[in-house]
Design a protein around this motif. Structure first.
Motif, PDB file in Angstrom:
ATOM      1  N   ARG A 135     -18.662  -3.649   2.688  1.00  0.00           N
ATOM      2  CA  ARG A 135     -18.581  -5.013   3.214  1.00  0.00           C
ATOM      3  C   ARG A 135     -18.622  -6.042   2.091  1.00  0.00           C
ATOM      4  O   ARG A 135     -17.964  -7.081   2.165  1.00  0.00           O
ATOM      5  N   LEU A 138     -15.277  -6.172   0.571  1.00  0.00           N
ATOM      6  CA  LEU A 138     -14.405  -6.928   1.467  1.00  0.00           C
ATOM      7  C   LEU A 138     -14.617  -8.426   1.266  1.00  0.00           C
ATOM      8  O   LEU A 138     -13.659  -9.201   1.180  1.00  0.00           O
ATOM      9  N   ASP A 139     -15.870  -8.833   1.166  1.00  0.00           N
ATOM     10  CA  ASP A 139     -16.204 -10.241   0.962  1.00  0.00           C
ATOM     11  C   ASP A 139     -15.690 -10.749  -0.382  1.00  0.00           C
ATOM     12  O   ASP A 139     -15.341 -11.924  -0.520  1.00  0.00           O
ATOM     13  N   SER A 164     -14.964  -0.481  11.609  1.00  0.00           N
ATOM     14  CA  SER A 164     -14.895  -1.947  11.665  1.00  0.00           C
ATOM     15  C   SER A 164     -14.498  -2.519  10.306  1.00  0.00           C
ATOM     16  O   SER A 164     -13.786  -3.531  10.229  1.00  0.00           O
ATOM     17  N   GLU A 168     -11.190  -4.742   9.292  1.00  0.00           N
ATOM     18  CA  GLU A 168     -11.217  -5.990   8.515  1.00  0.00           C
ATOM     19  C   GLU A 168     -10.208  -5.931   7.366  1.00  0.00           C
ATOM     20  O   GLU A 168      -9.525  -6.924   7.071  1.00  0.00           O
ATOM     21  N   ALA A 179      -5.581  -3.389  12.951  1.00  0.00           N
ATOM     22  CA  ALA A 179      -6.929  -3.944  13.032  1.00  0.00           C
ATOM     23  C   ALA A 179      -7.445  -3.894  14.465  1.00  0.00           C
ATOM     24  O   ALA A 179      -8.602  -3.534  14.715  1.00  0.00           O
ATOM     25  N   PHE A 183     -10.803  -1.953  15.564  1.00  0.00           N
ATOM     26  CA  PHE A 183     -11.920  -2.678  16.168  1.00  0.00           C
ATOM     27  C   PHE A 183     -12.295  -2.048  17.512  1.00  0.00           C
ATOM     28  O   PHE A 183     -13.479  -1.899  17.832  1.00  0.00           O
ATOM     29  N   LYS A 200     -13.799 -10.456  17.618  1.00  0.00           N
ATOM     30  CA  LYS A 200     -12.621 -10.291  16.767  1.00  0.00           C
ATOM     31  C   LYS A 200     -11.539  -9.505  17.495  1.00  0.00           C
ATOM     32  O   LYS A 200     -10.339  -9.798  17.346  1.00  0.00           O
TER      33      LYS A 200
END
Length: 206
Positions: A135, A138-139, A164, A168, A179, A183, A200
């Motif tokens: 994550r 990803l950020d 998930s 993303e 996606a 999800f 989302k």
């Protein structure tokens, strides 16, 4: 491990289990190794090391709760250096990664999480670090790294989290259908924040 509302609850559940069962687990490991070739002196040394690591972690936790990042880092790094093979070192690195991320230092948080991944003997702790690192990548828009960390997840209670993250990554790359599918599967498998994932999914047409 069952699905929790937040990752912090996952961490706290692991810590609670270790607090309640850690001494018995350490005792079993030490006894087993002693049978292989250790003596009473070695067994006592391992027991004292485990107790010292626990006491040092409590001191680190107090510094962390105070919000003093500098003091927490000092105590945390000292603990990790002295007891790097202990579960308490893993807990400490996870806590420091969270604190440093909250302080805006993503690079240091990344190094901490990678260290936990590389050194975790506990599968749950290792996978939690892997999810958090994915994550974070990803950020940081490091999509290839995030995708690699989340690829081919095992069919276990962590699968939804990795799916998930895959979703993303696909969304960031413009693959809305991929996606949406990921999800939906993530929700089916279970995630720590189903409300957000469902939102989302609905934005992509359900």
């Amino acid at each position: 491990m069952s699905t929790y509302q937040t990752e912090e609850e996952q961490v706290e559940a692991i810590k609670k289990w270790w607090k309640e069962n850690g001494k018995a687990a350490i005792g079993g490991i030490v006894l087993g190794l002693a049978v292989v070739g250790g003596g009473k002196g070695w067994i006592e040394y391992q027991r004292v090391q485990a107790e010292n690591a626990s006491a040092n972690y409590e001191g680190f936790a107090m510094a962390a709760r105070s919000g003093d990042l500098e003091k927490a880092v000092q105590r945390g790094d000292a603990l990790i250096s002295a007891y790097q093979d202990s579960t308490y070192a893993l807990f400490t690195a996870l806590d420091l990664a969270r604190m440093q991320l909250e302080a805006g230092d993503k690079d240091k948080a990344r190094v901490r999480l990678q260290w936990v991944m590389d050194n975790a003997s506990d599968e749950a702790i290792g996978k939690l670090a892997k999810v958090r690192l994915a994550r974070l990548m990803l950020d940081m828009n490091a999509l290839d790294e995030a995708a690699s960390l989340a690829a081919n997840p095992a069919d276990d209670s962590w699968q939804g989290e990795f799916l998930s993250i895959q979703a993303e990554v696909k969304l960031a790359r413009g693959d809305r259908e991929g996606a949406r599918s990921d999800f939906a599967m993530a929700l089916k498998k279970g995630v720590s924040n189903p409300t957000l994932v469902n939102m989302k999914l609905q934005e992509l047409g359900g």
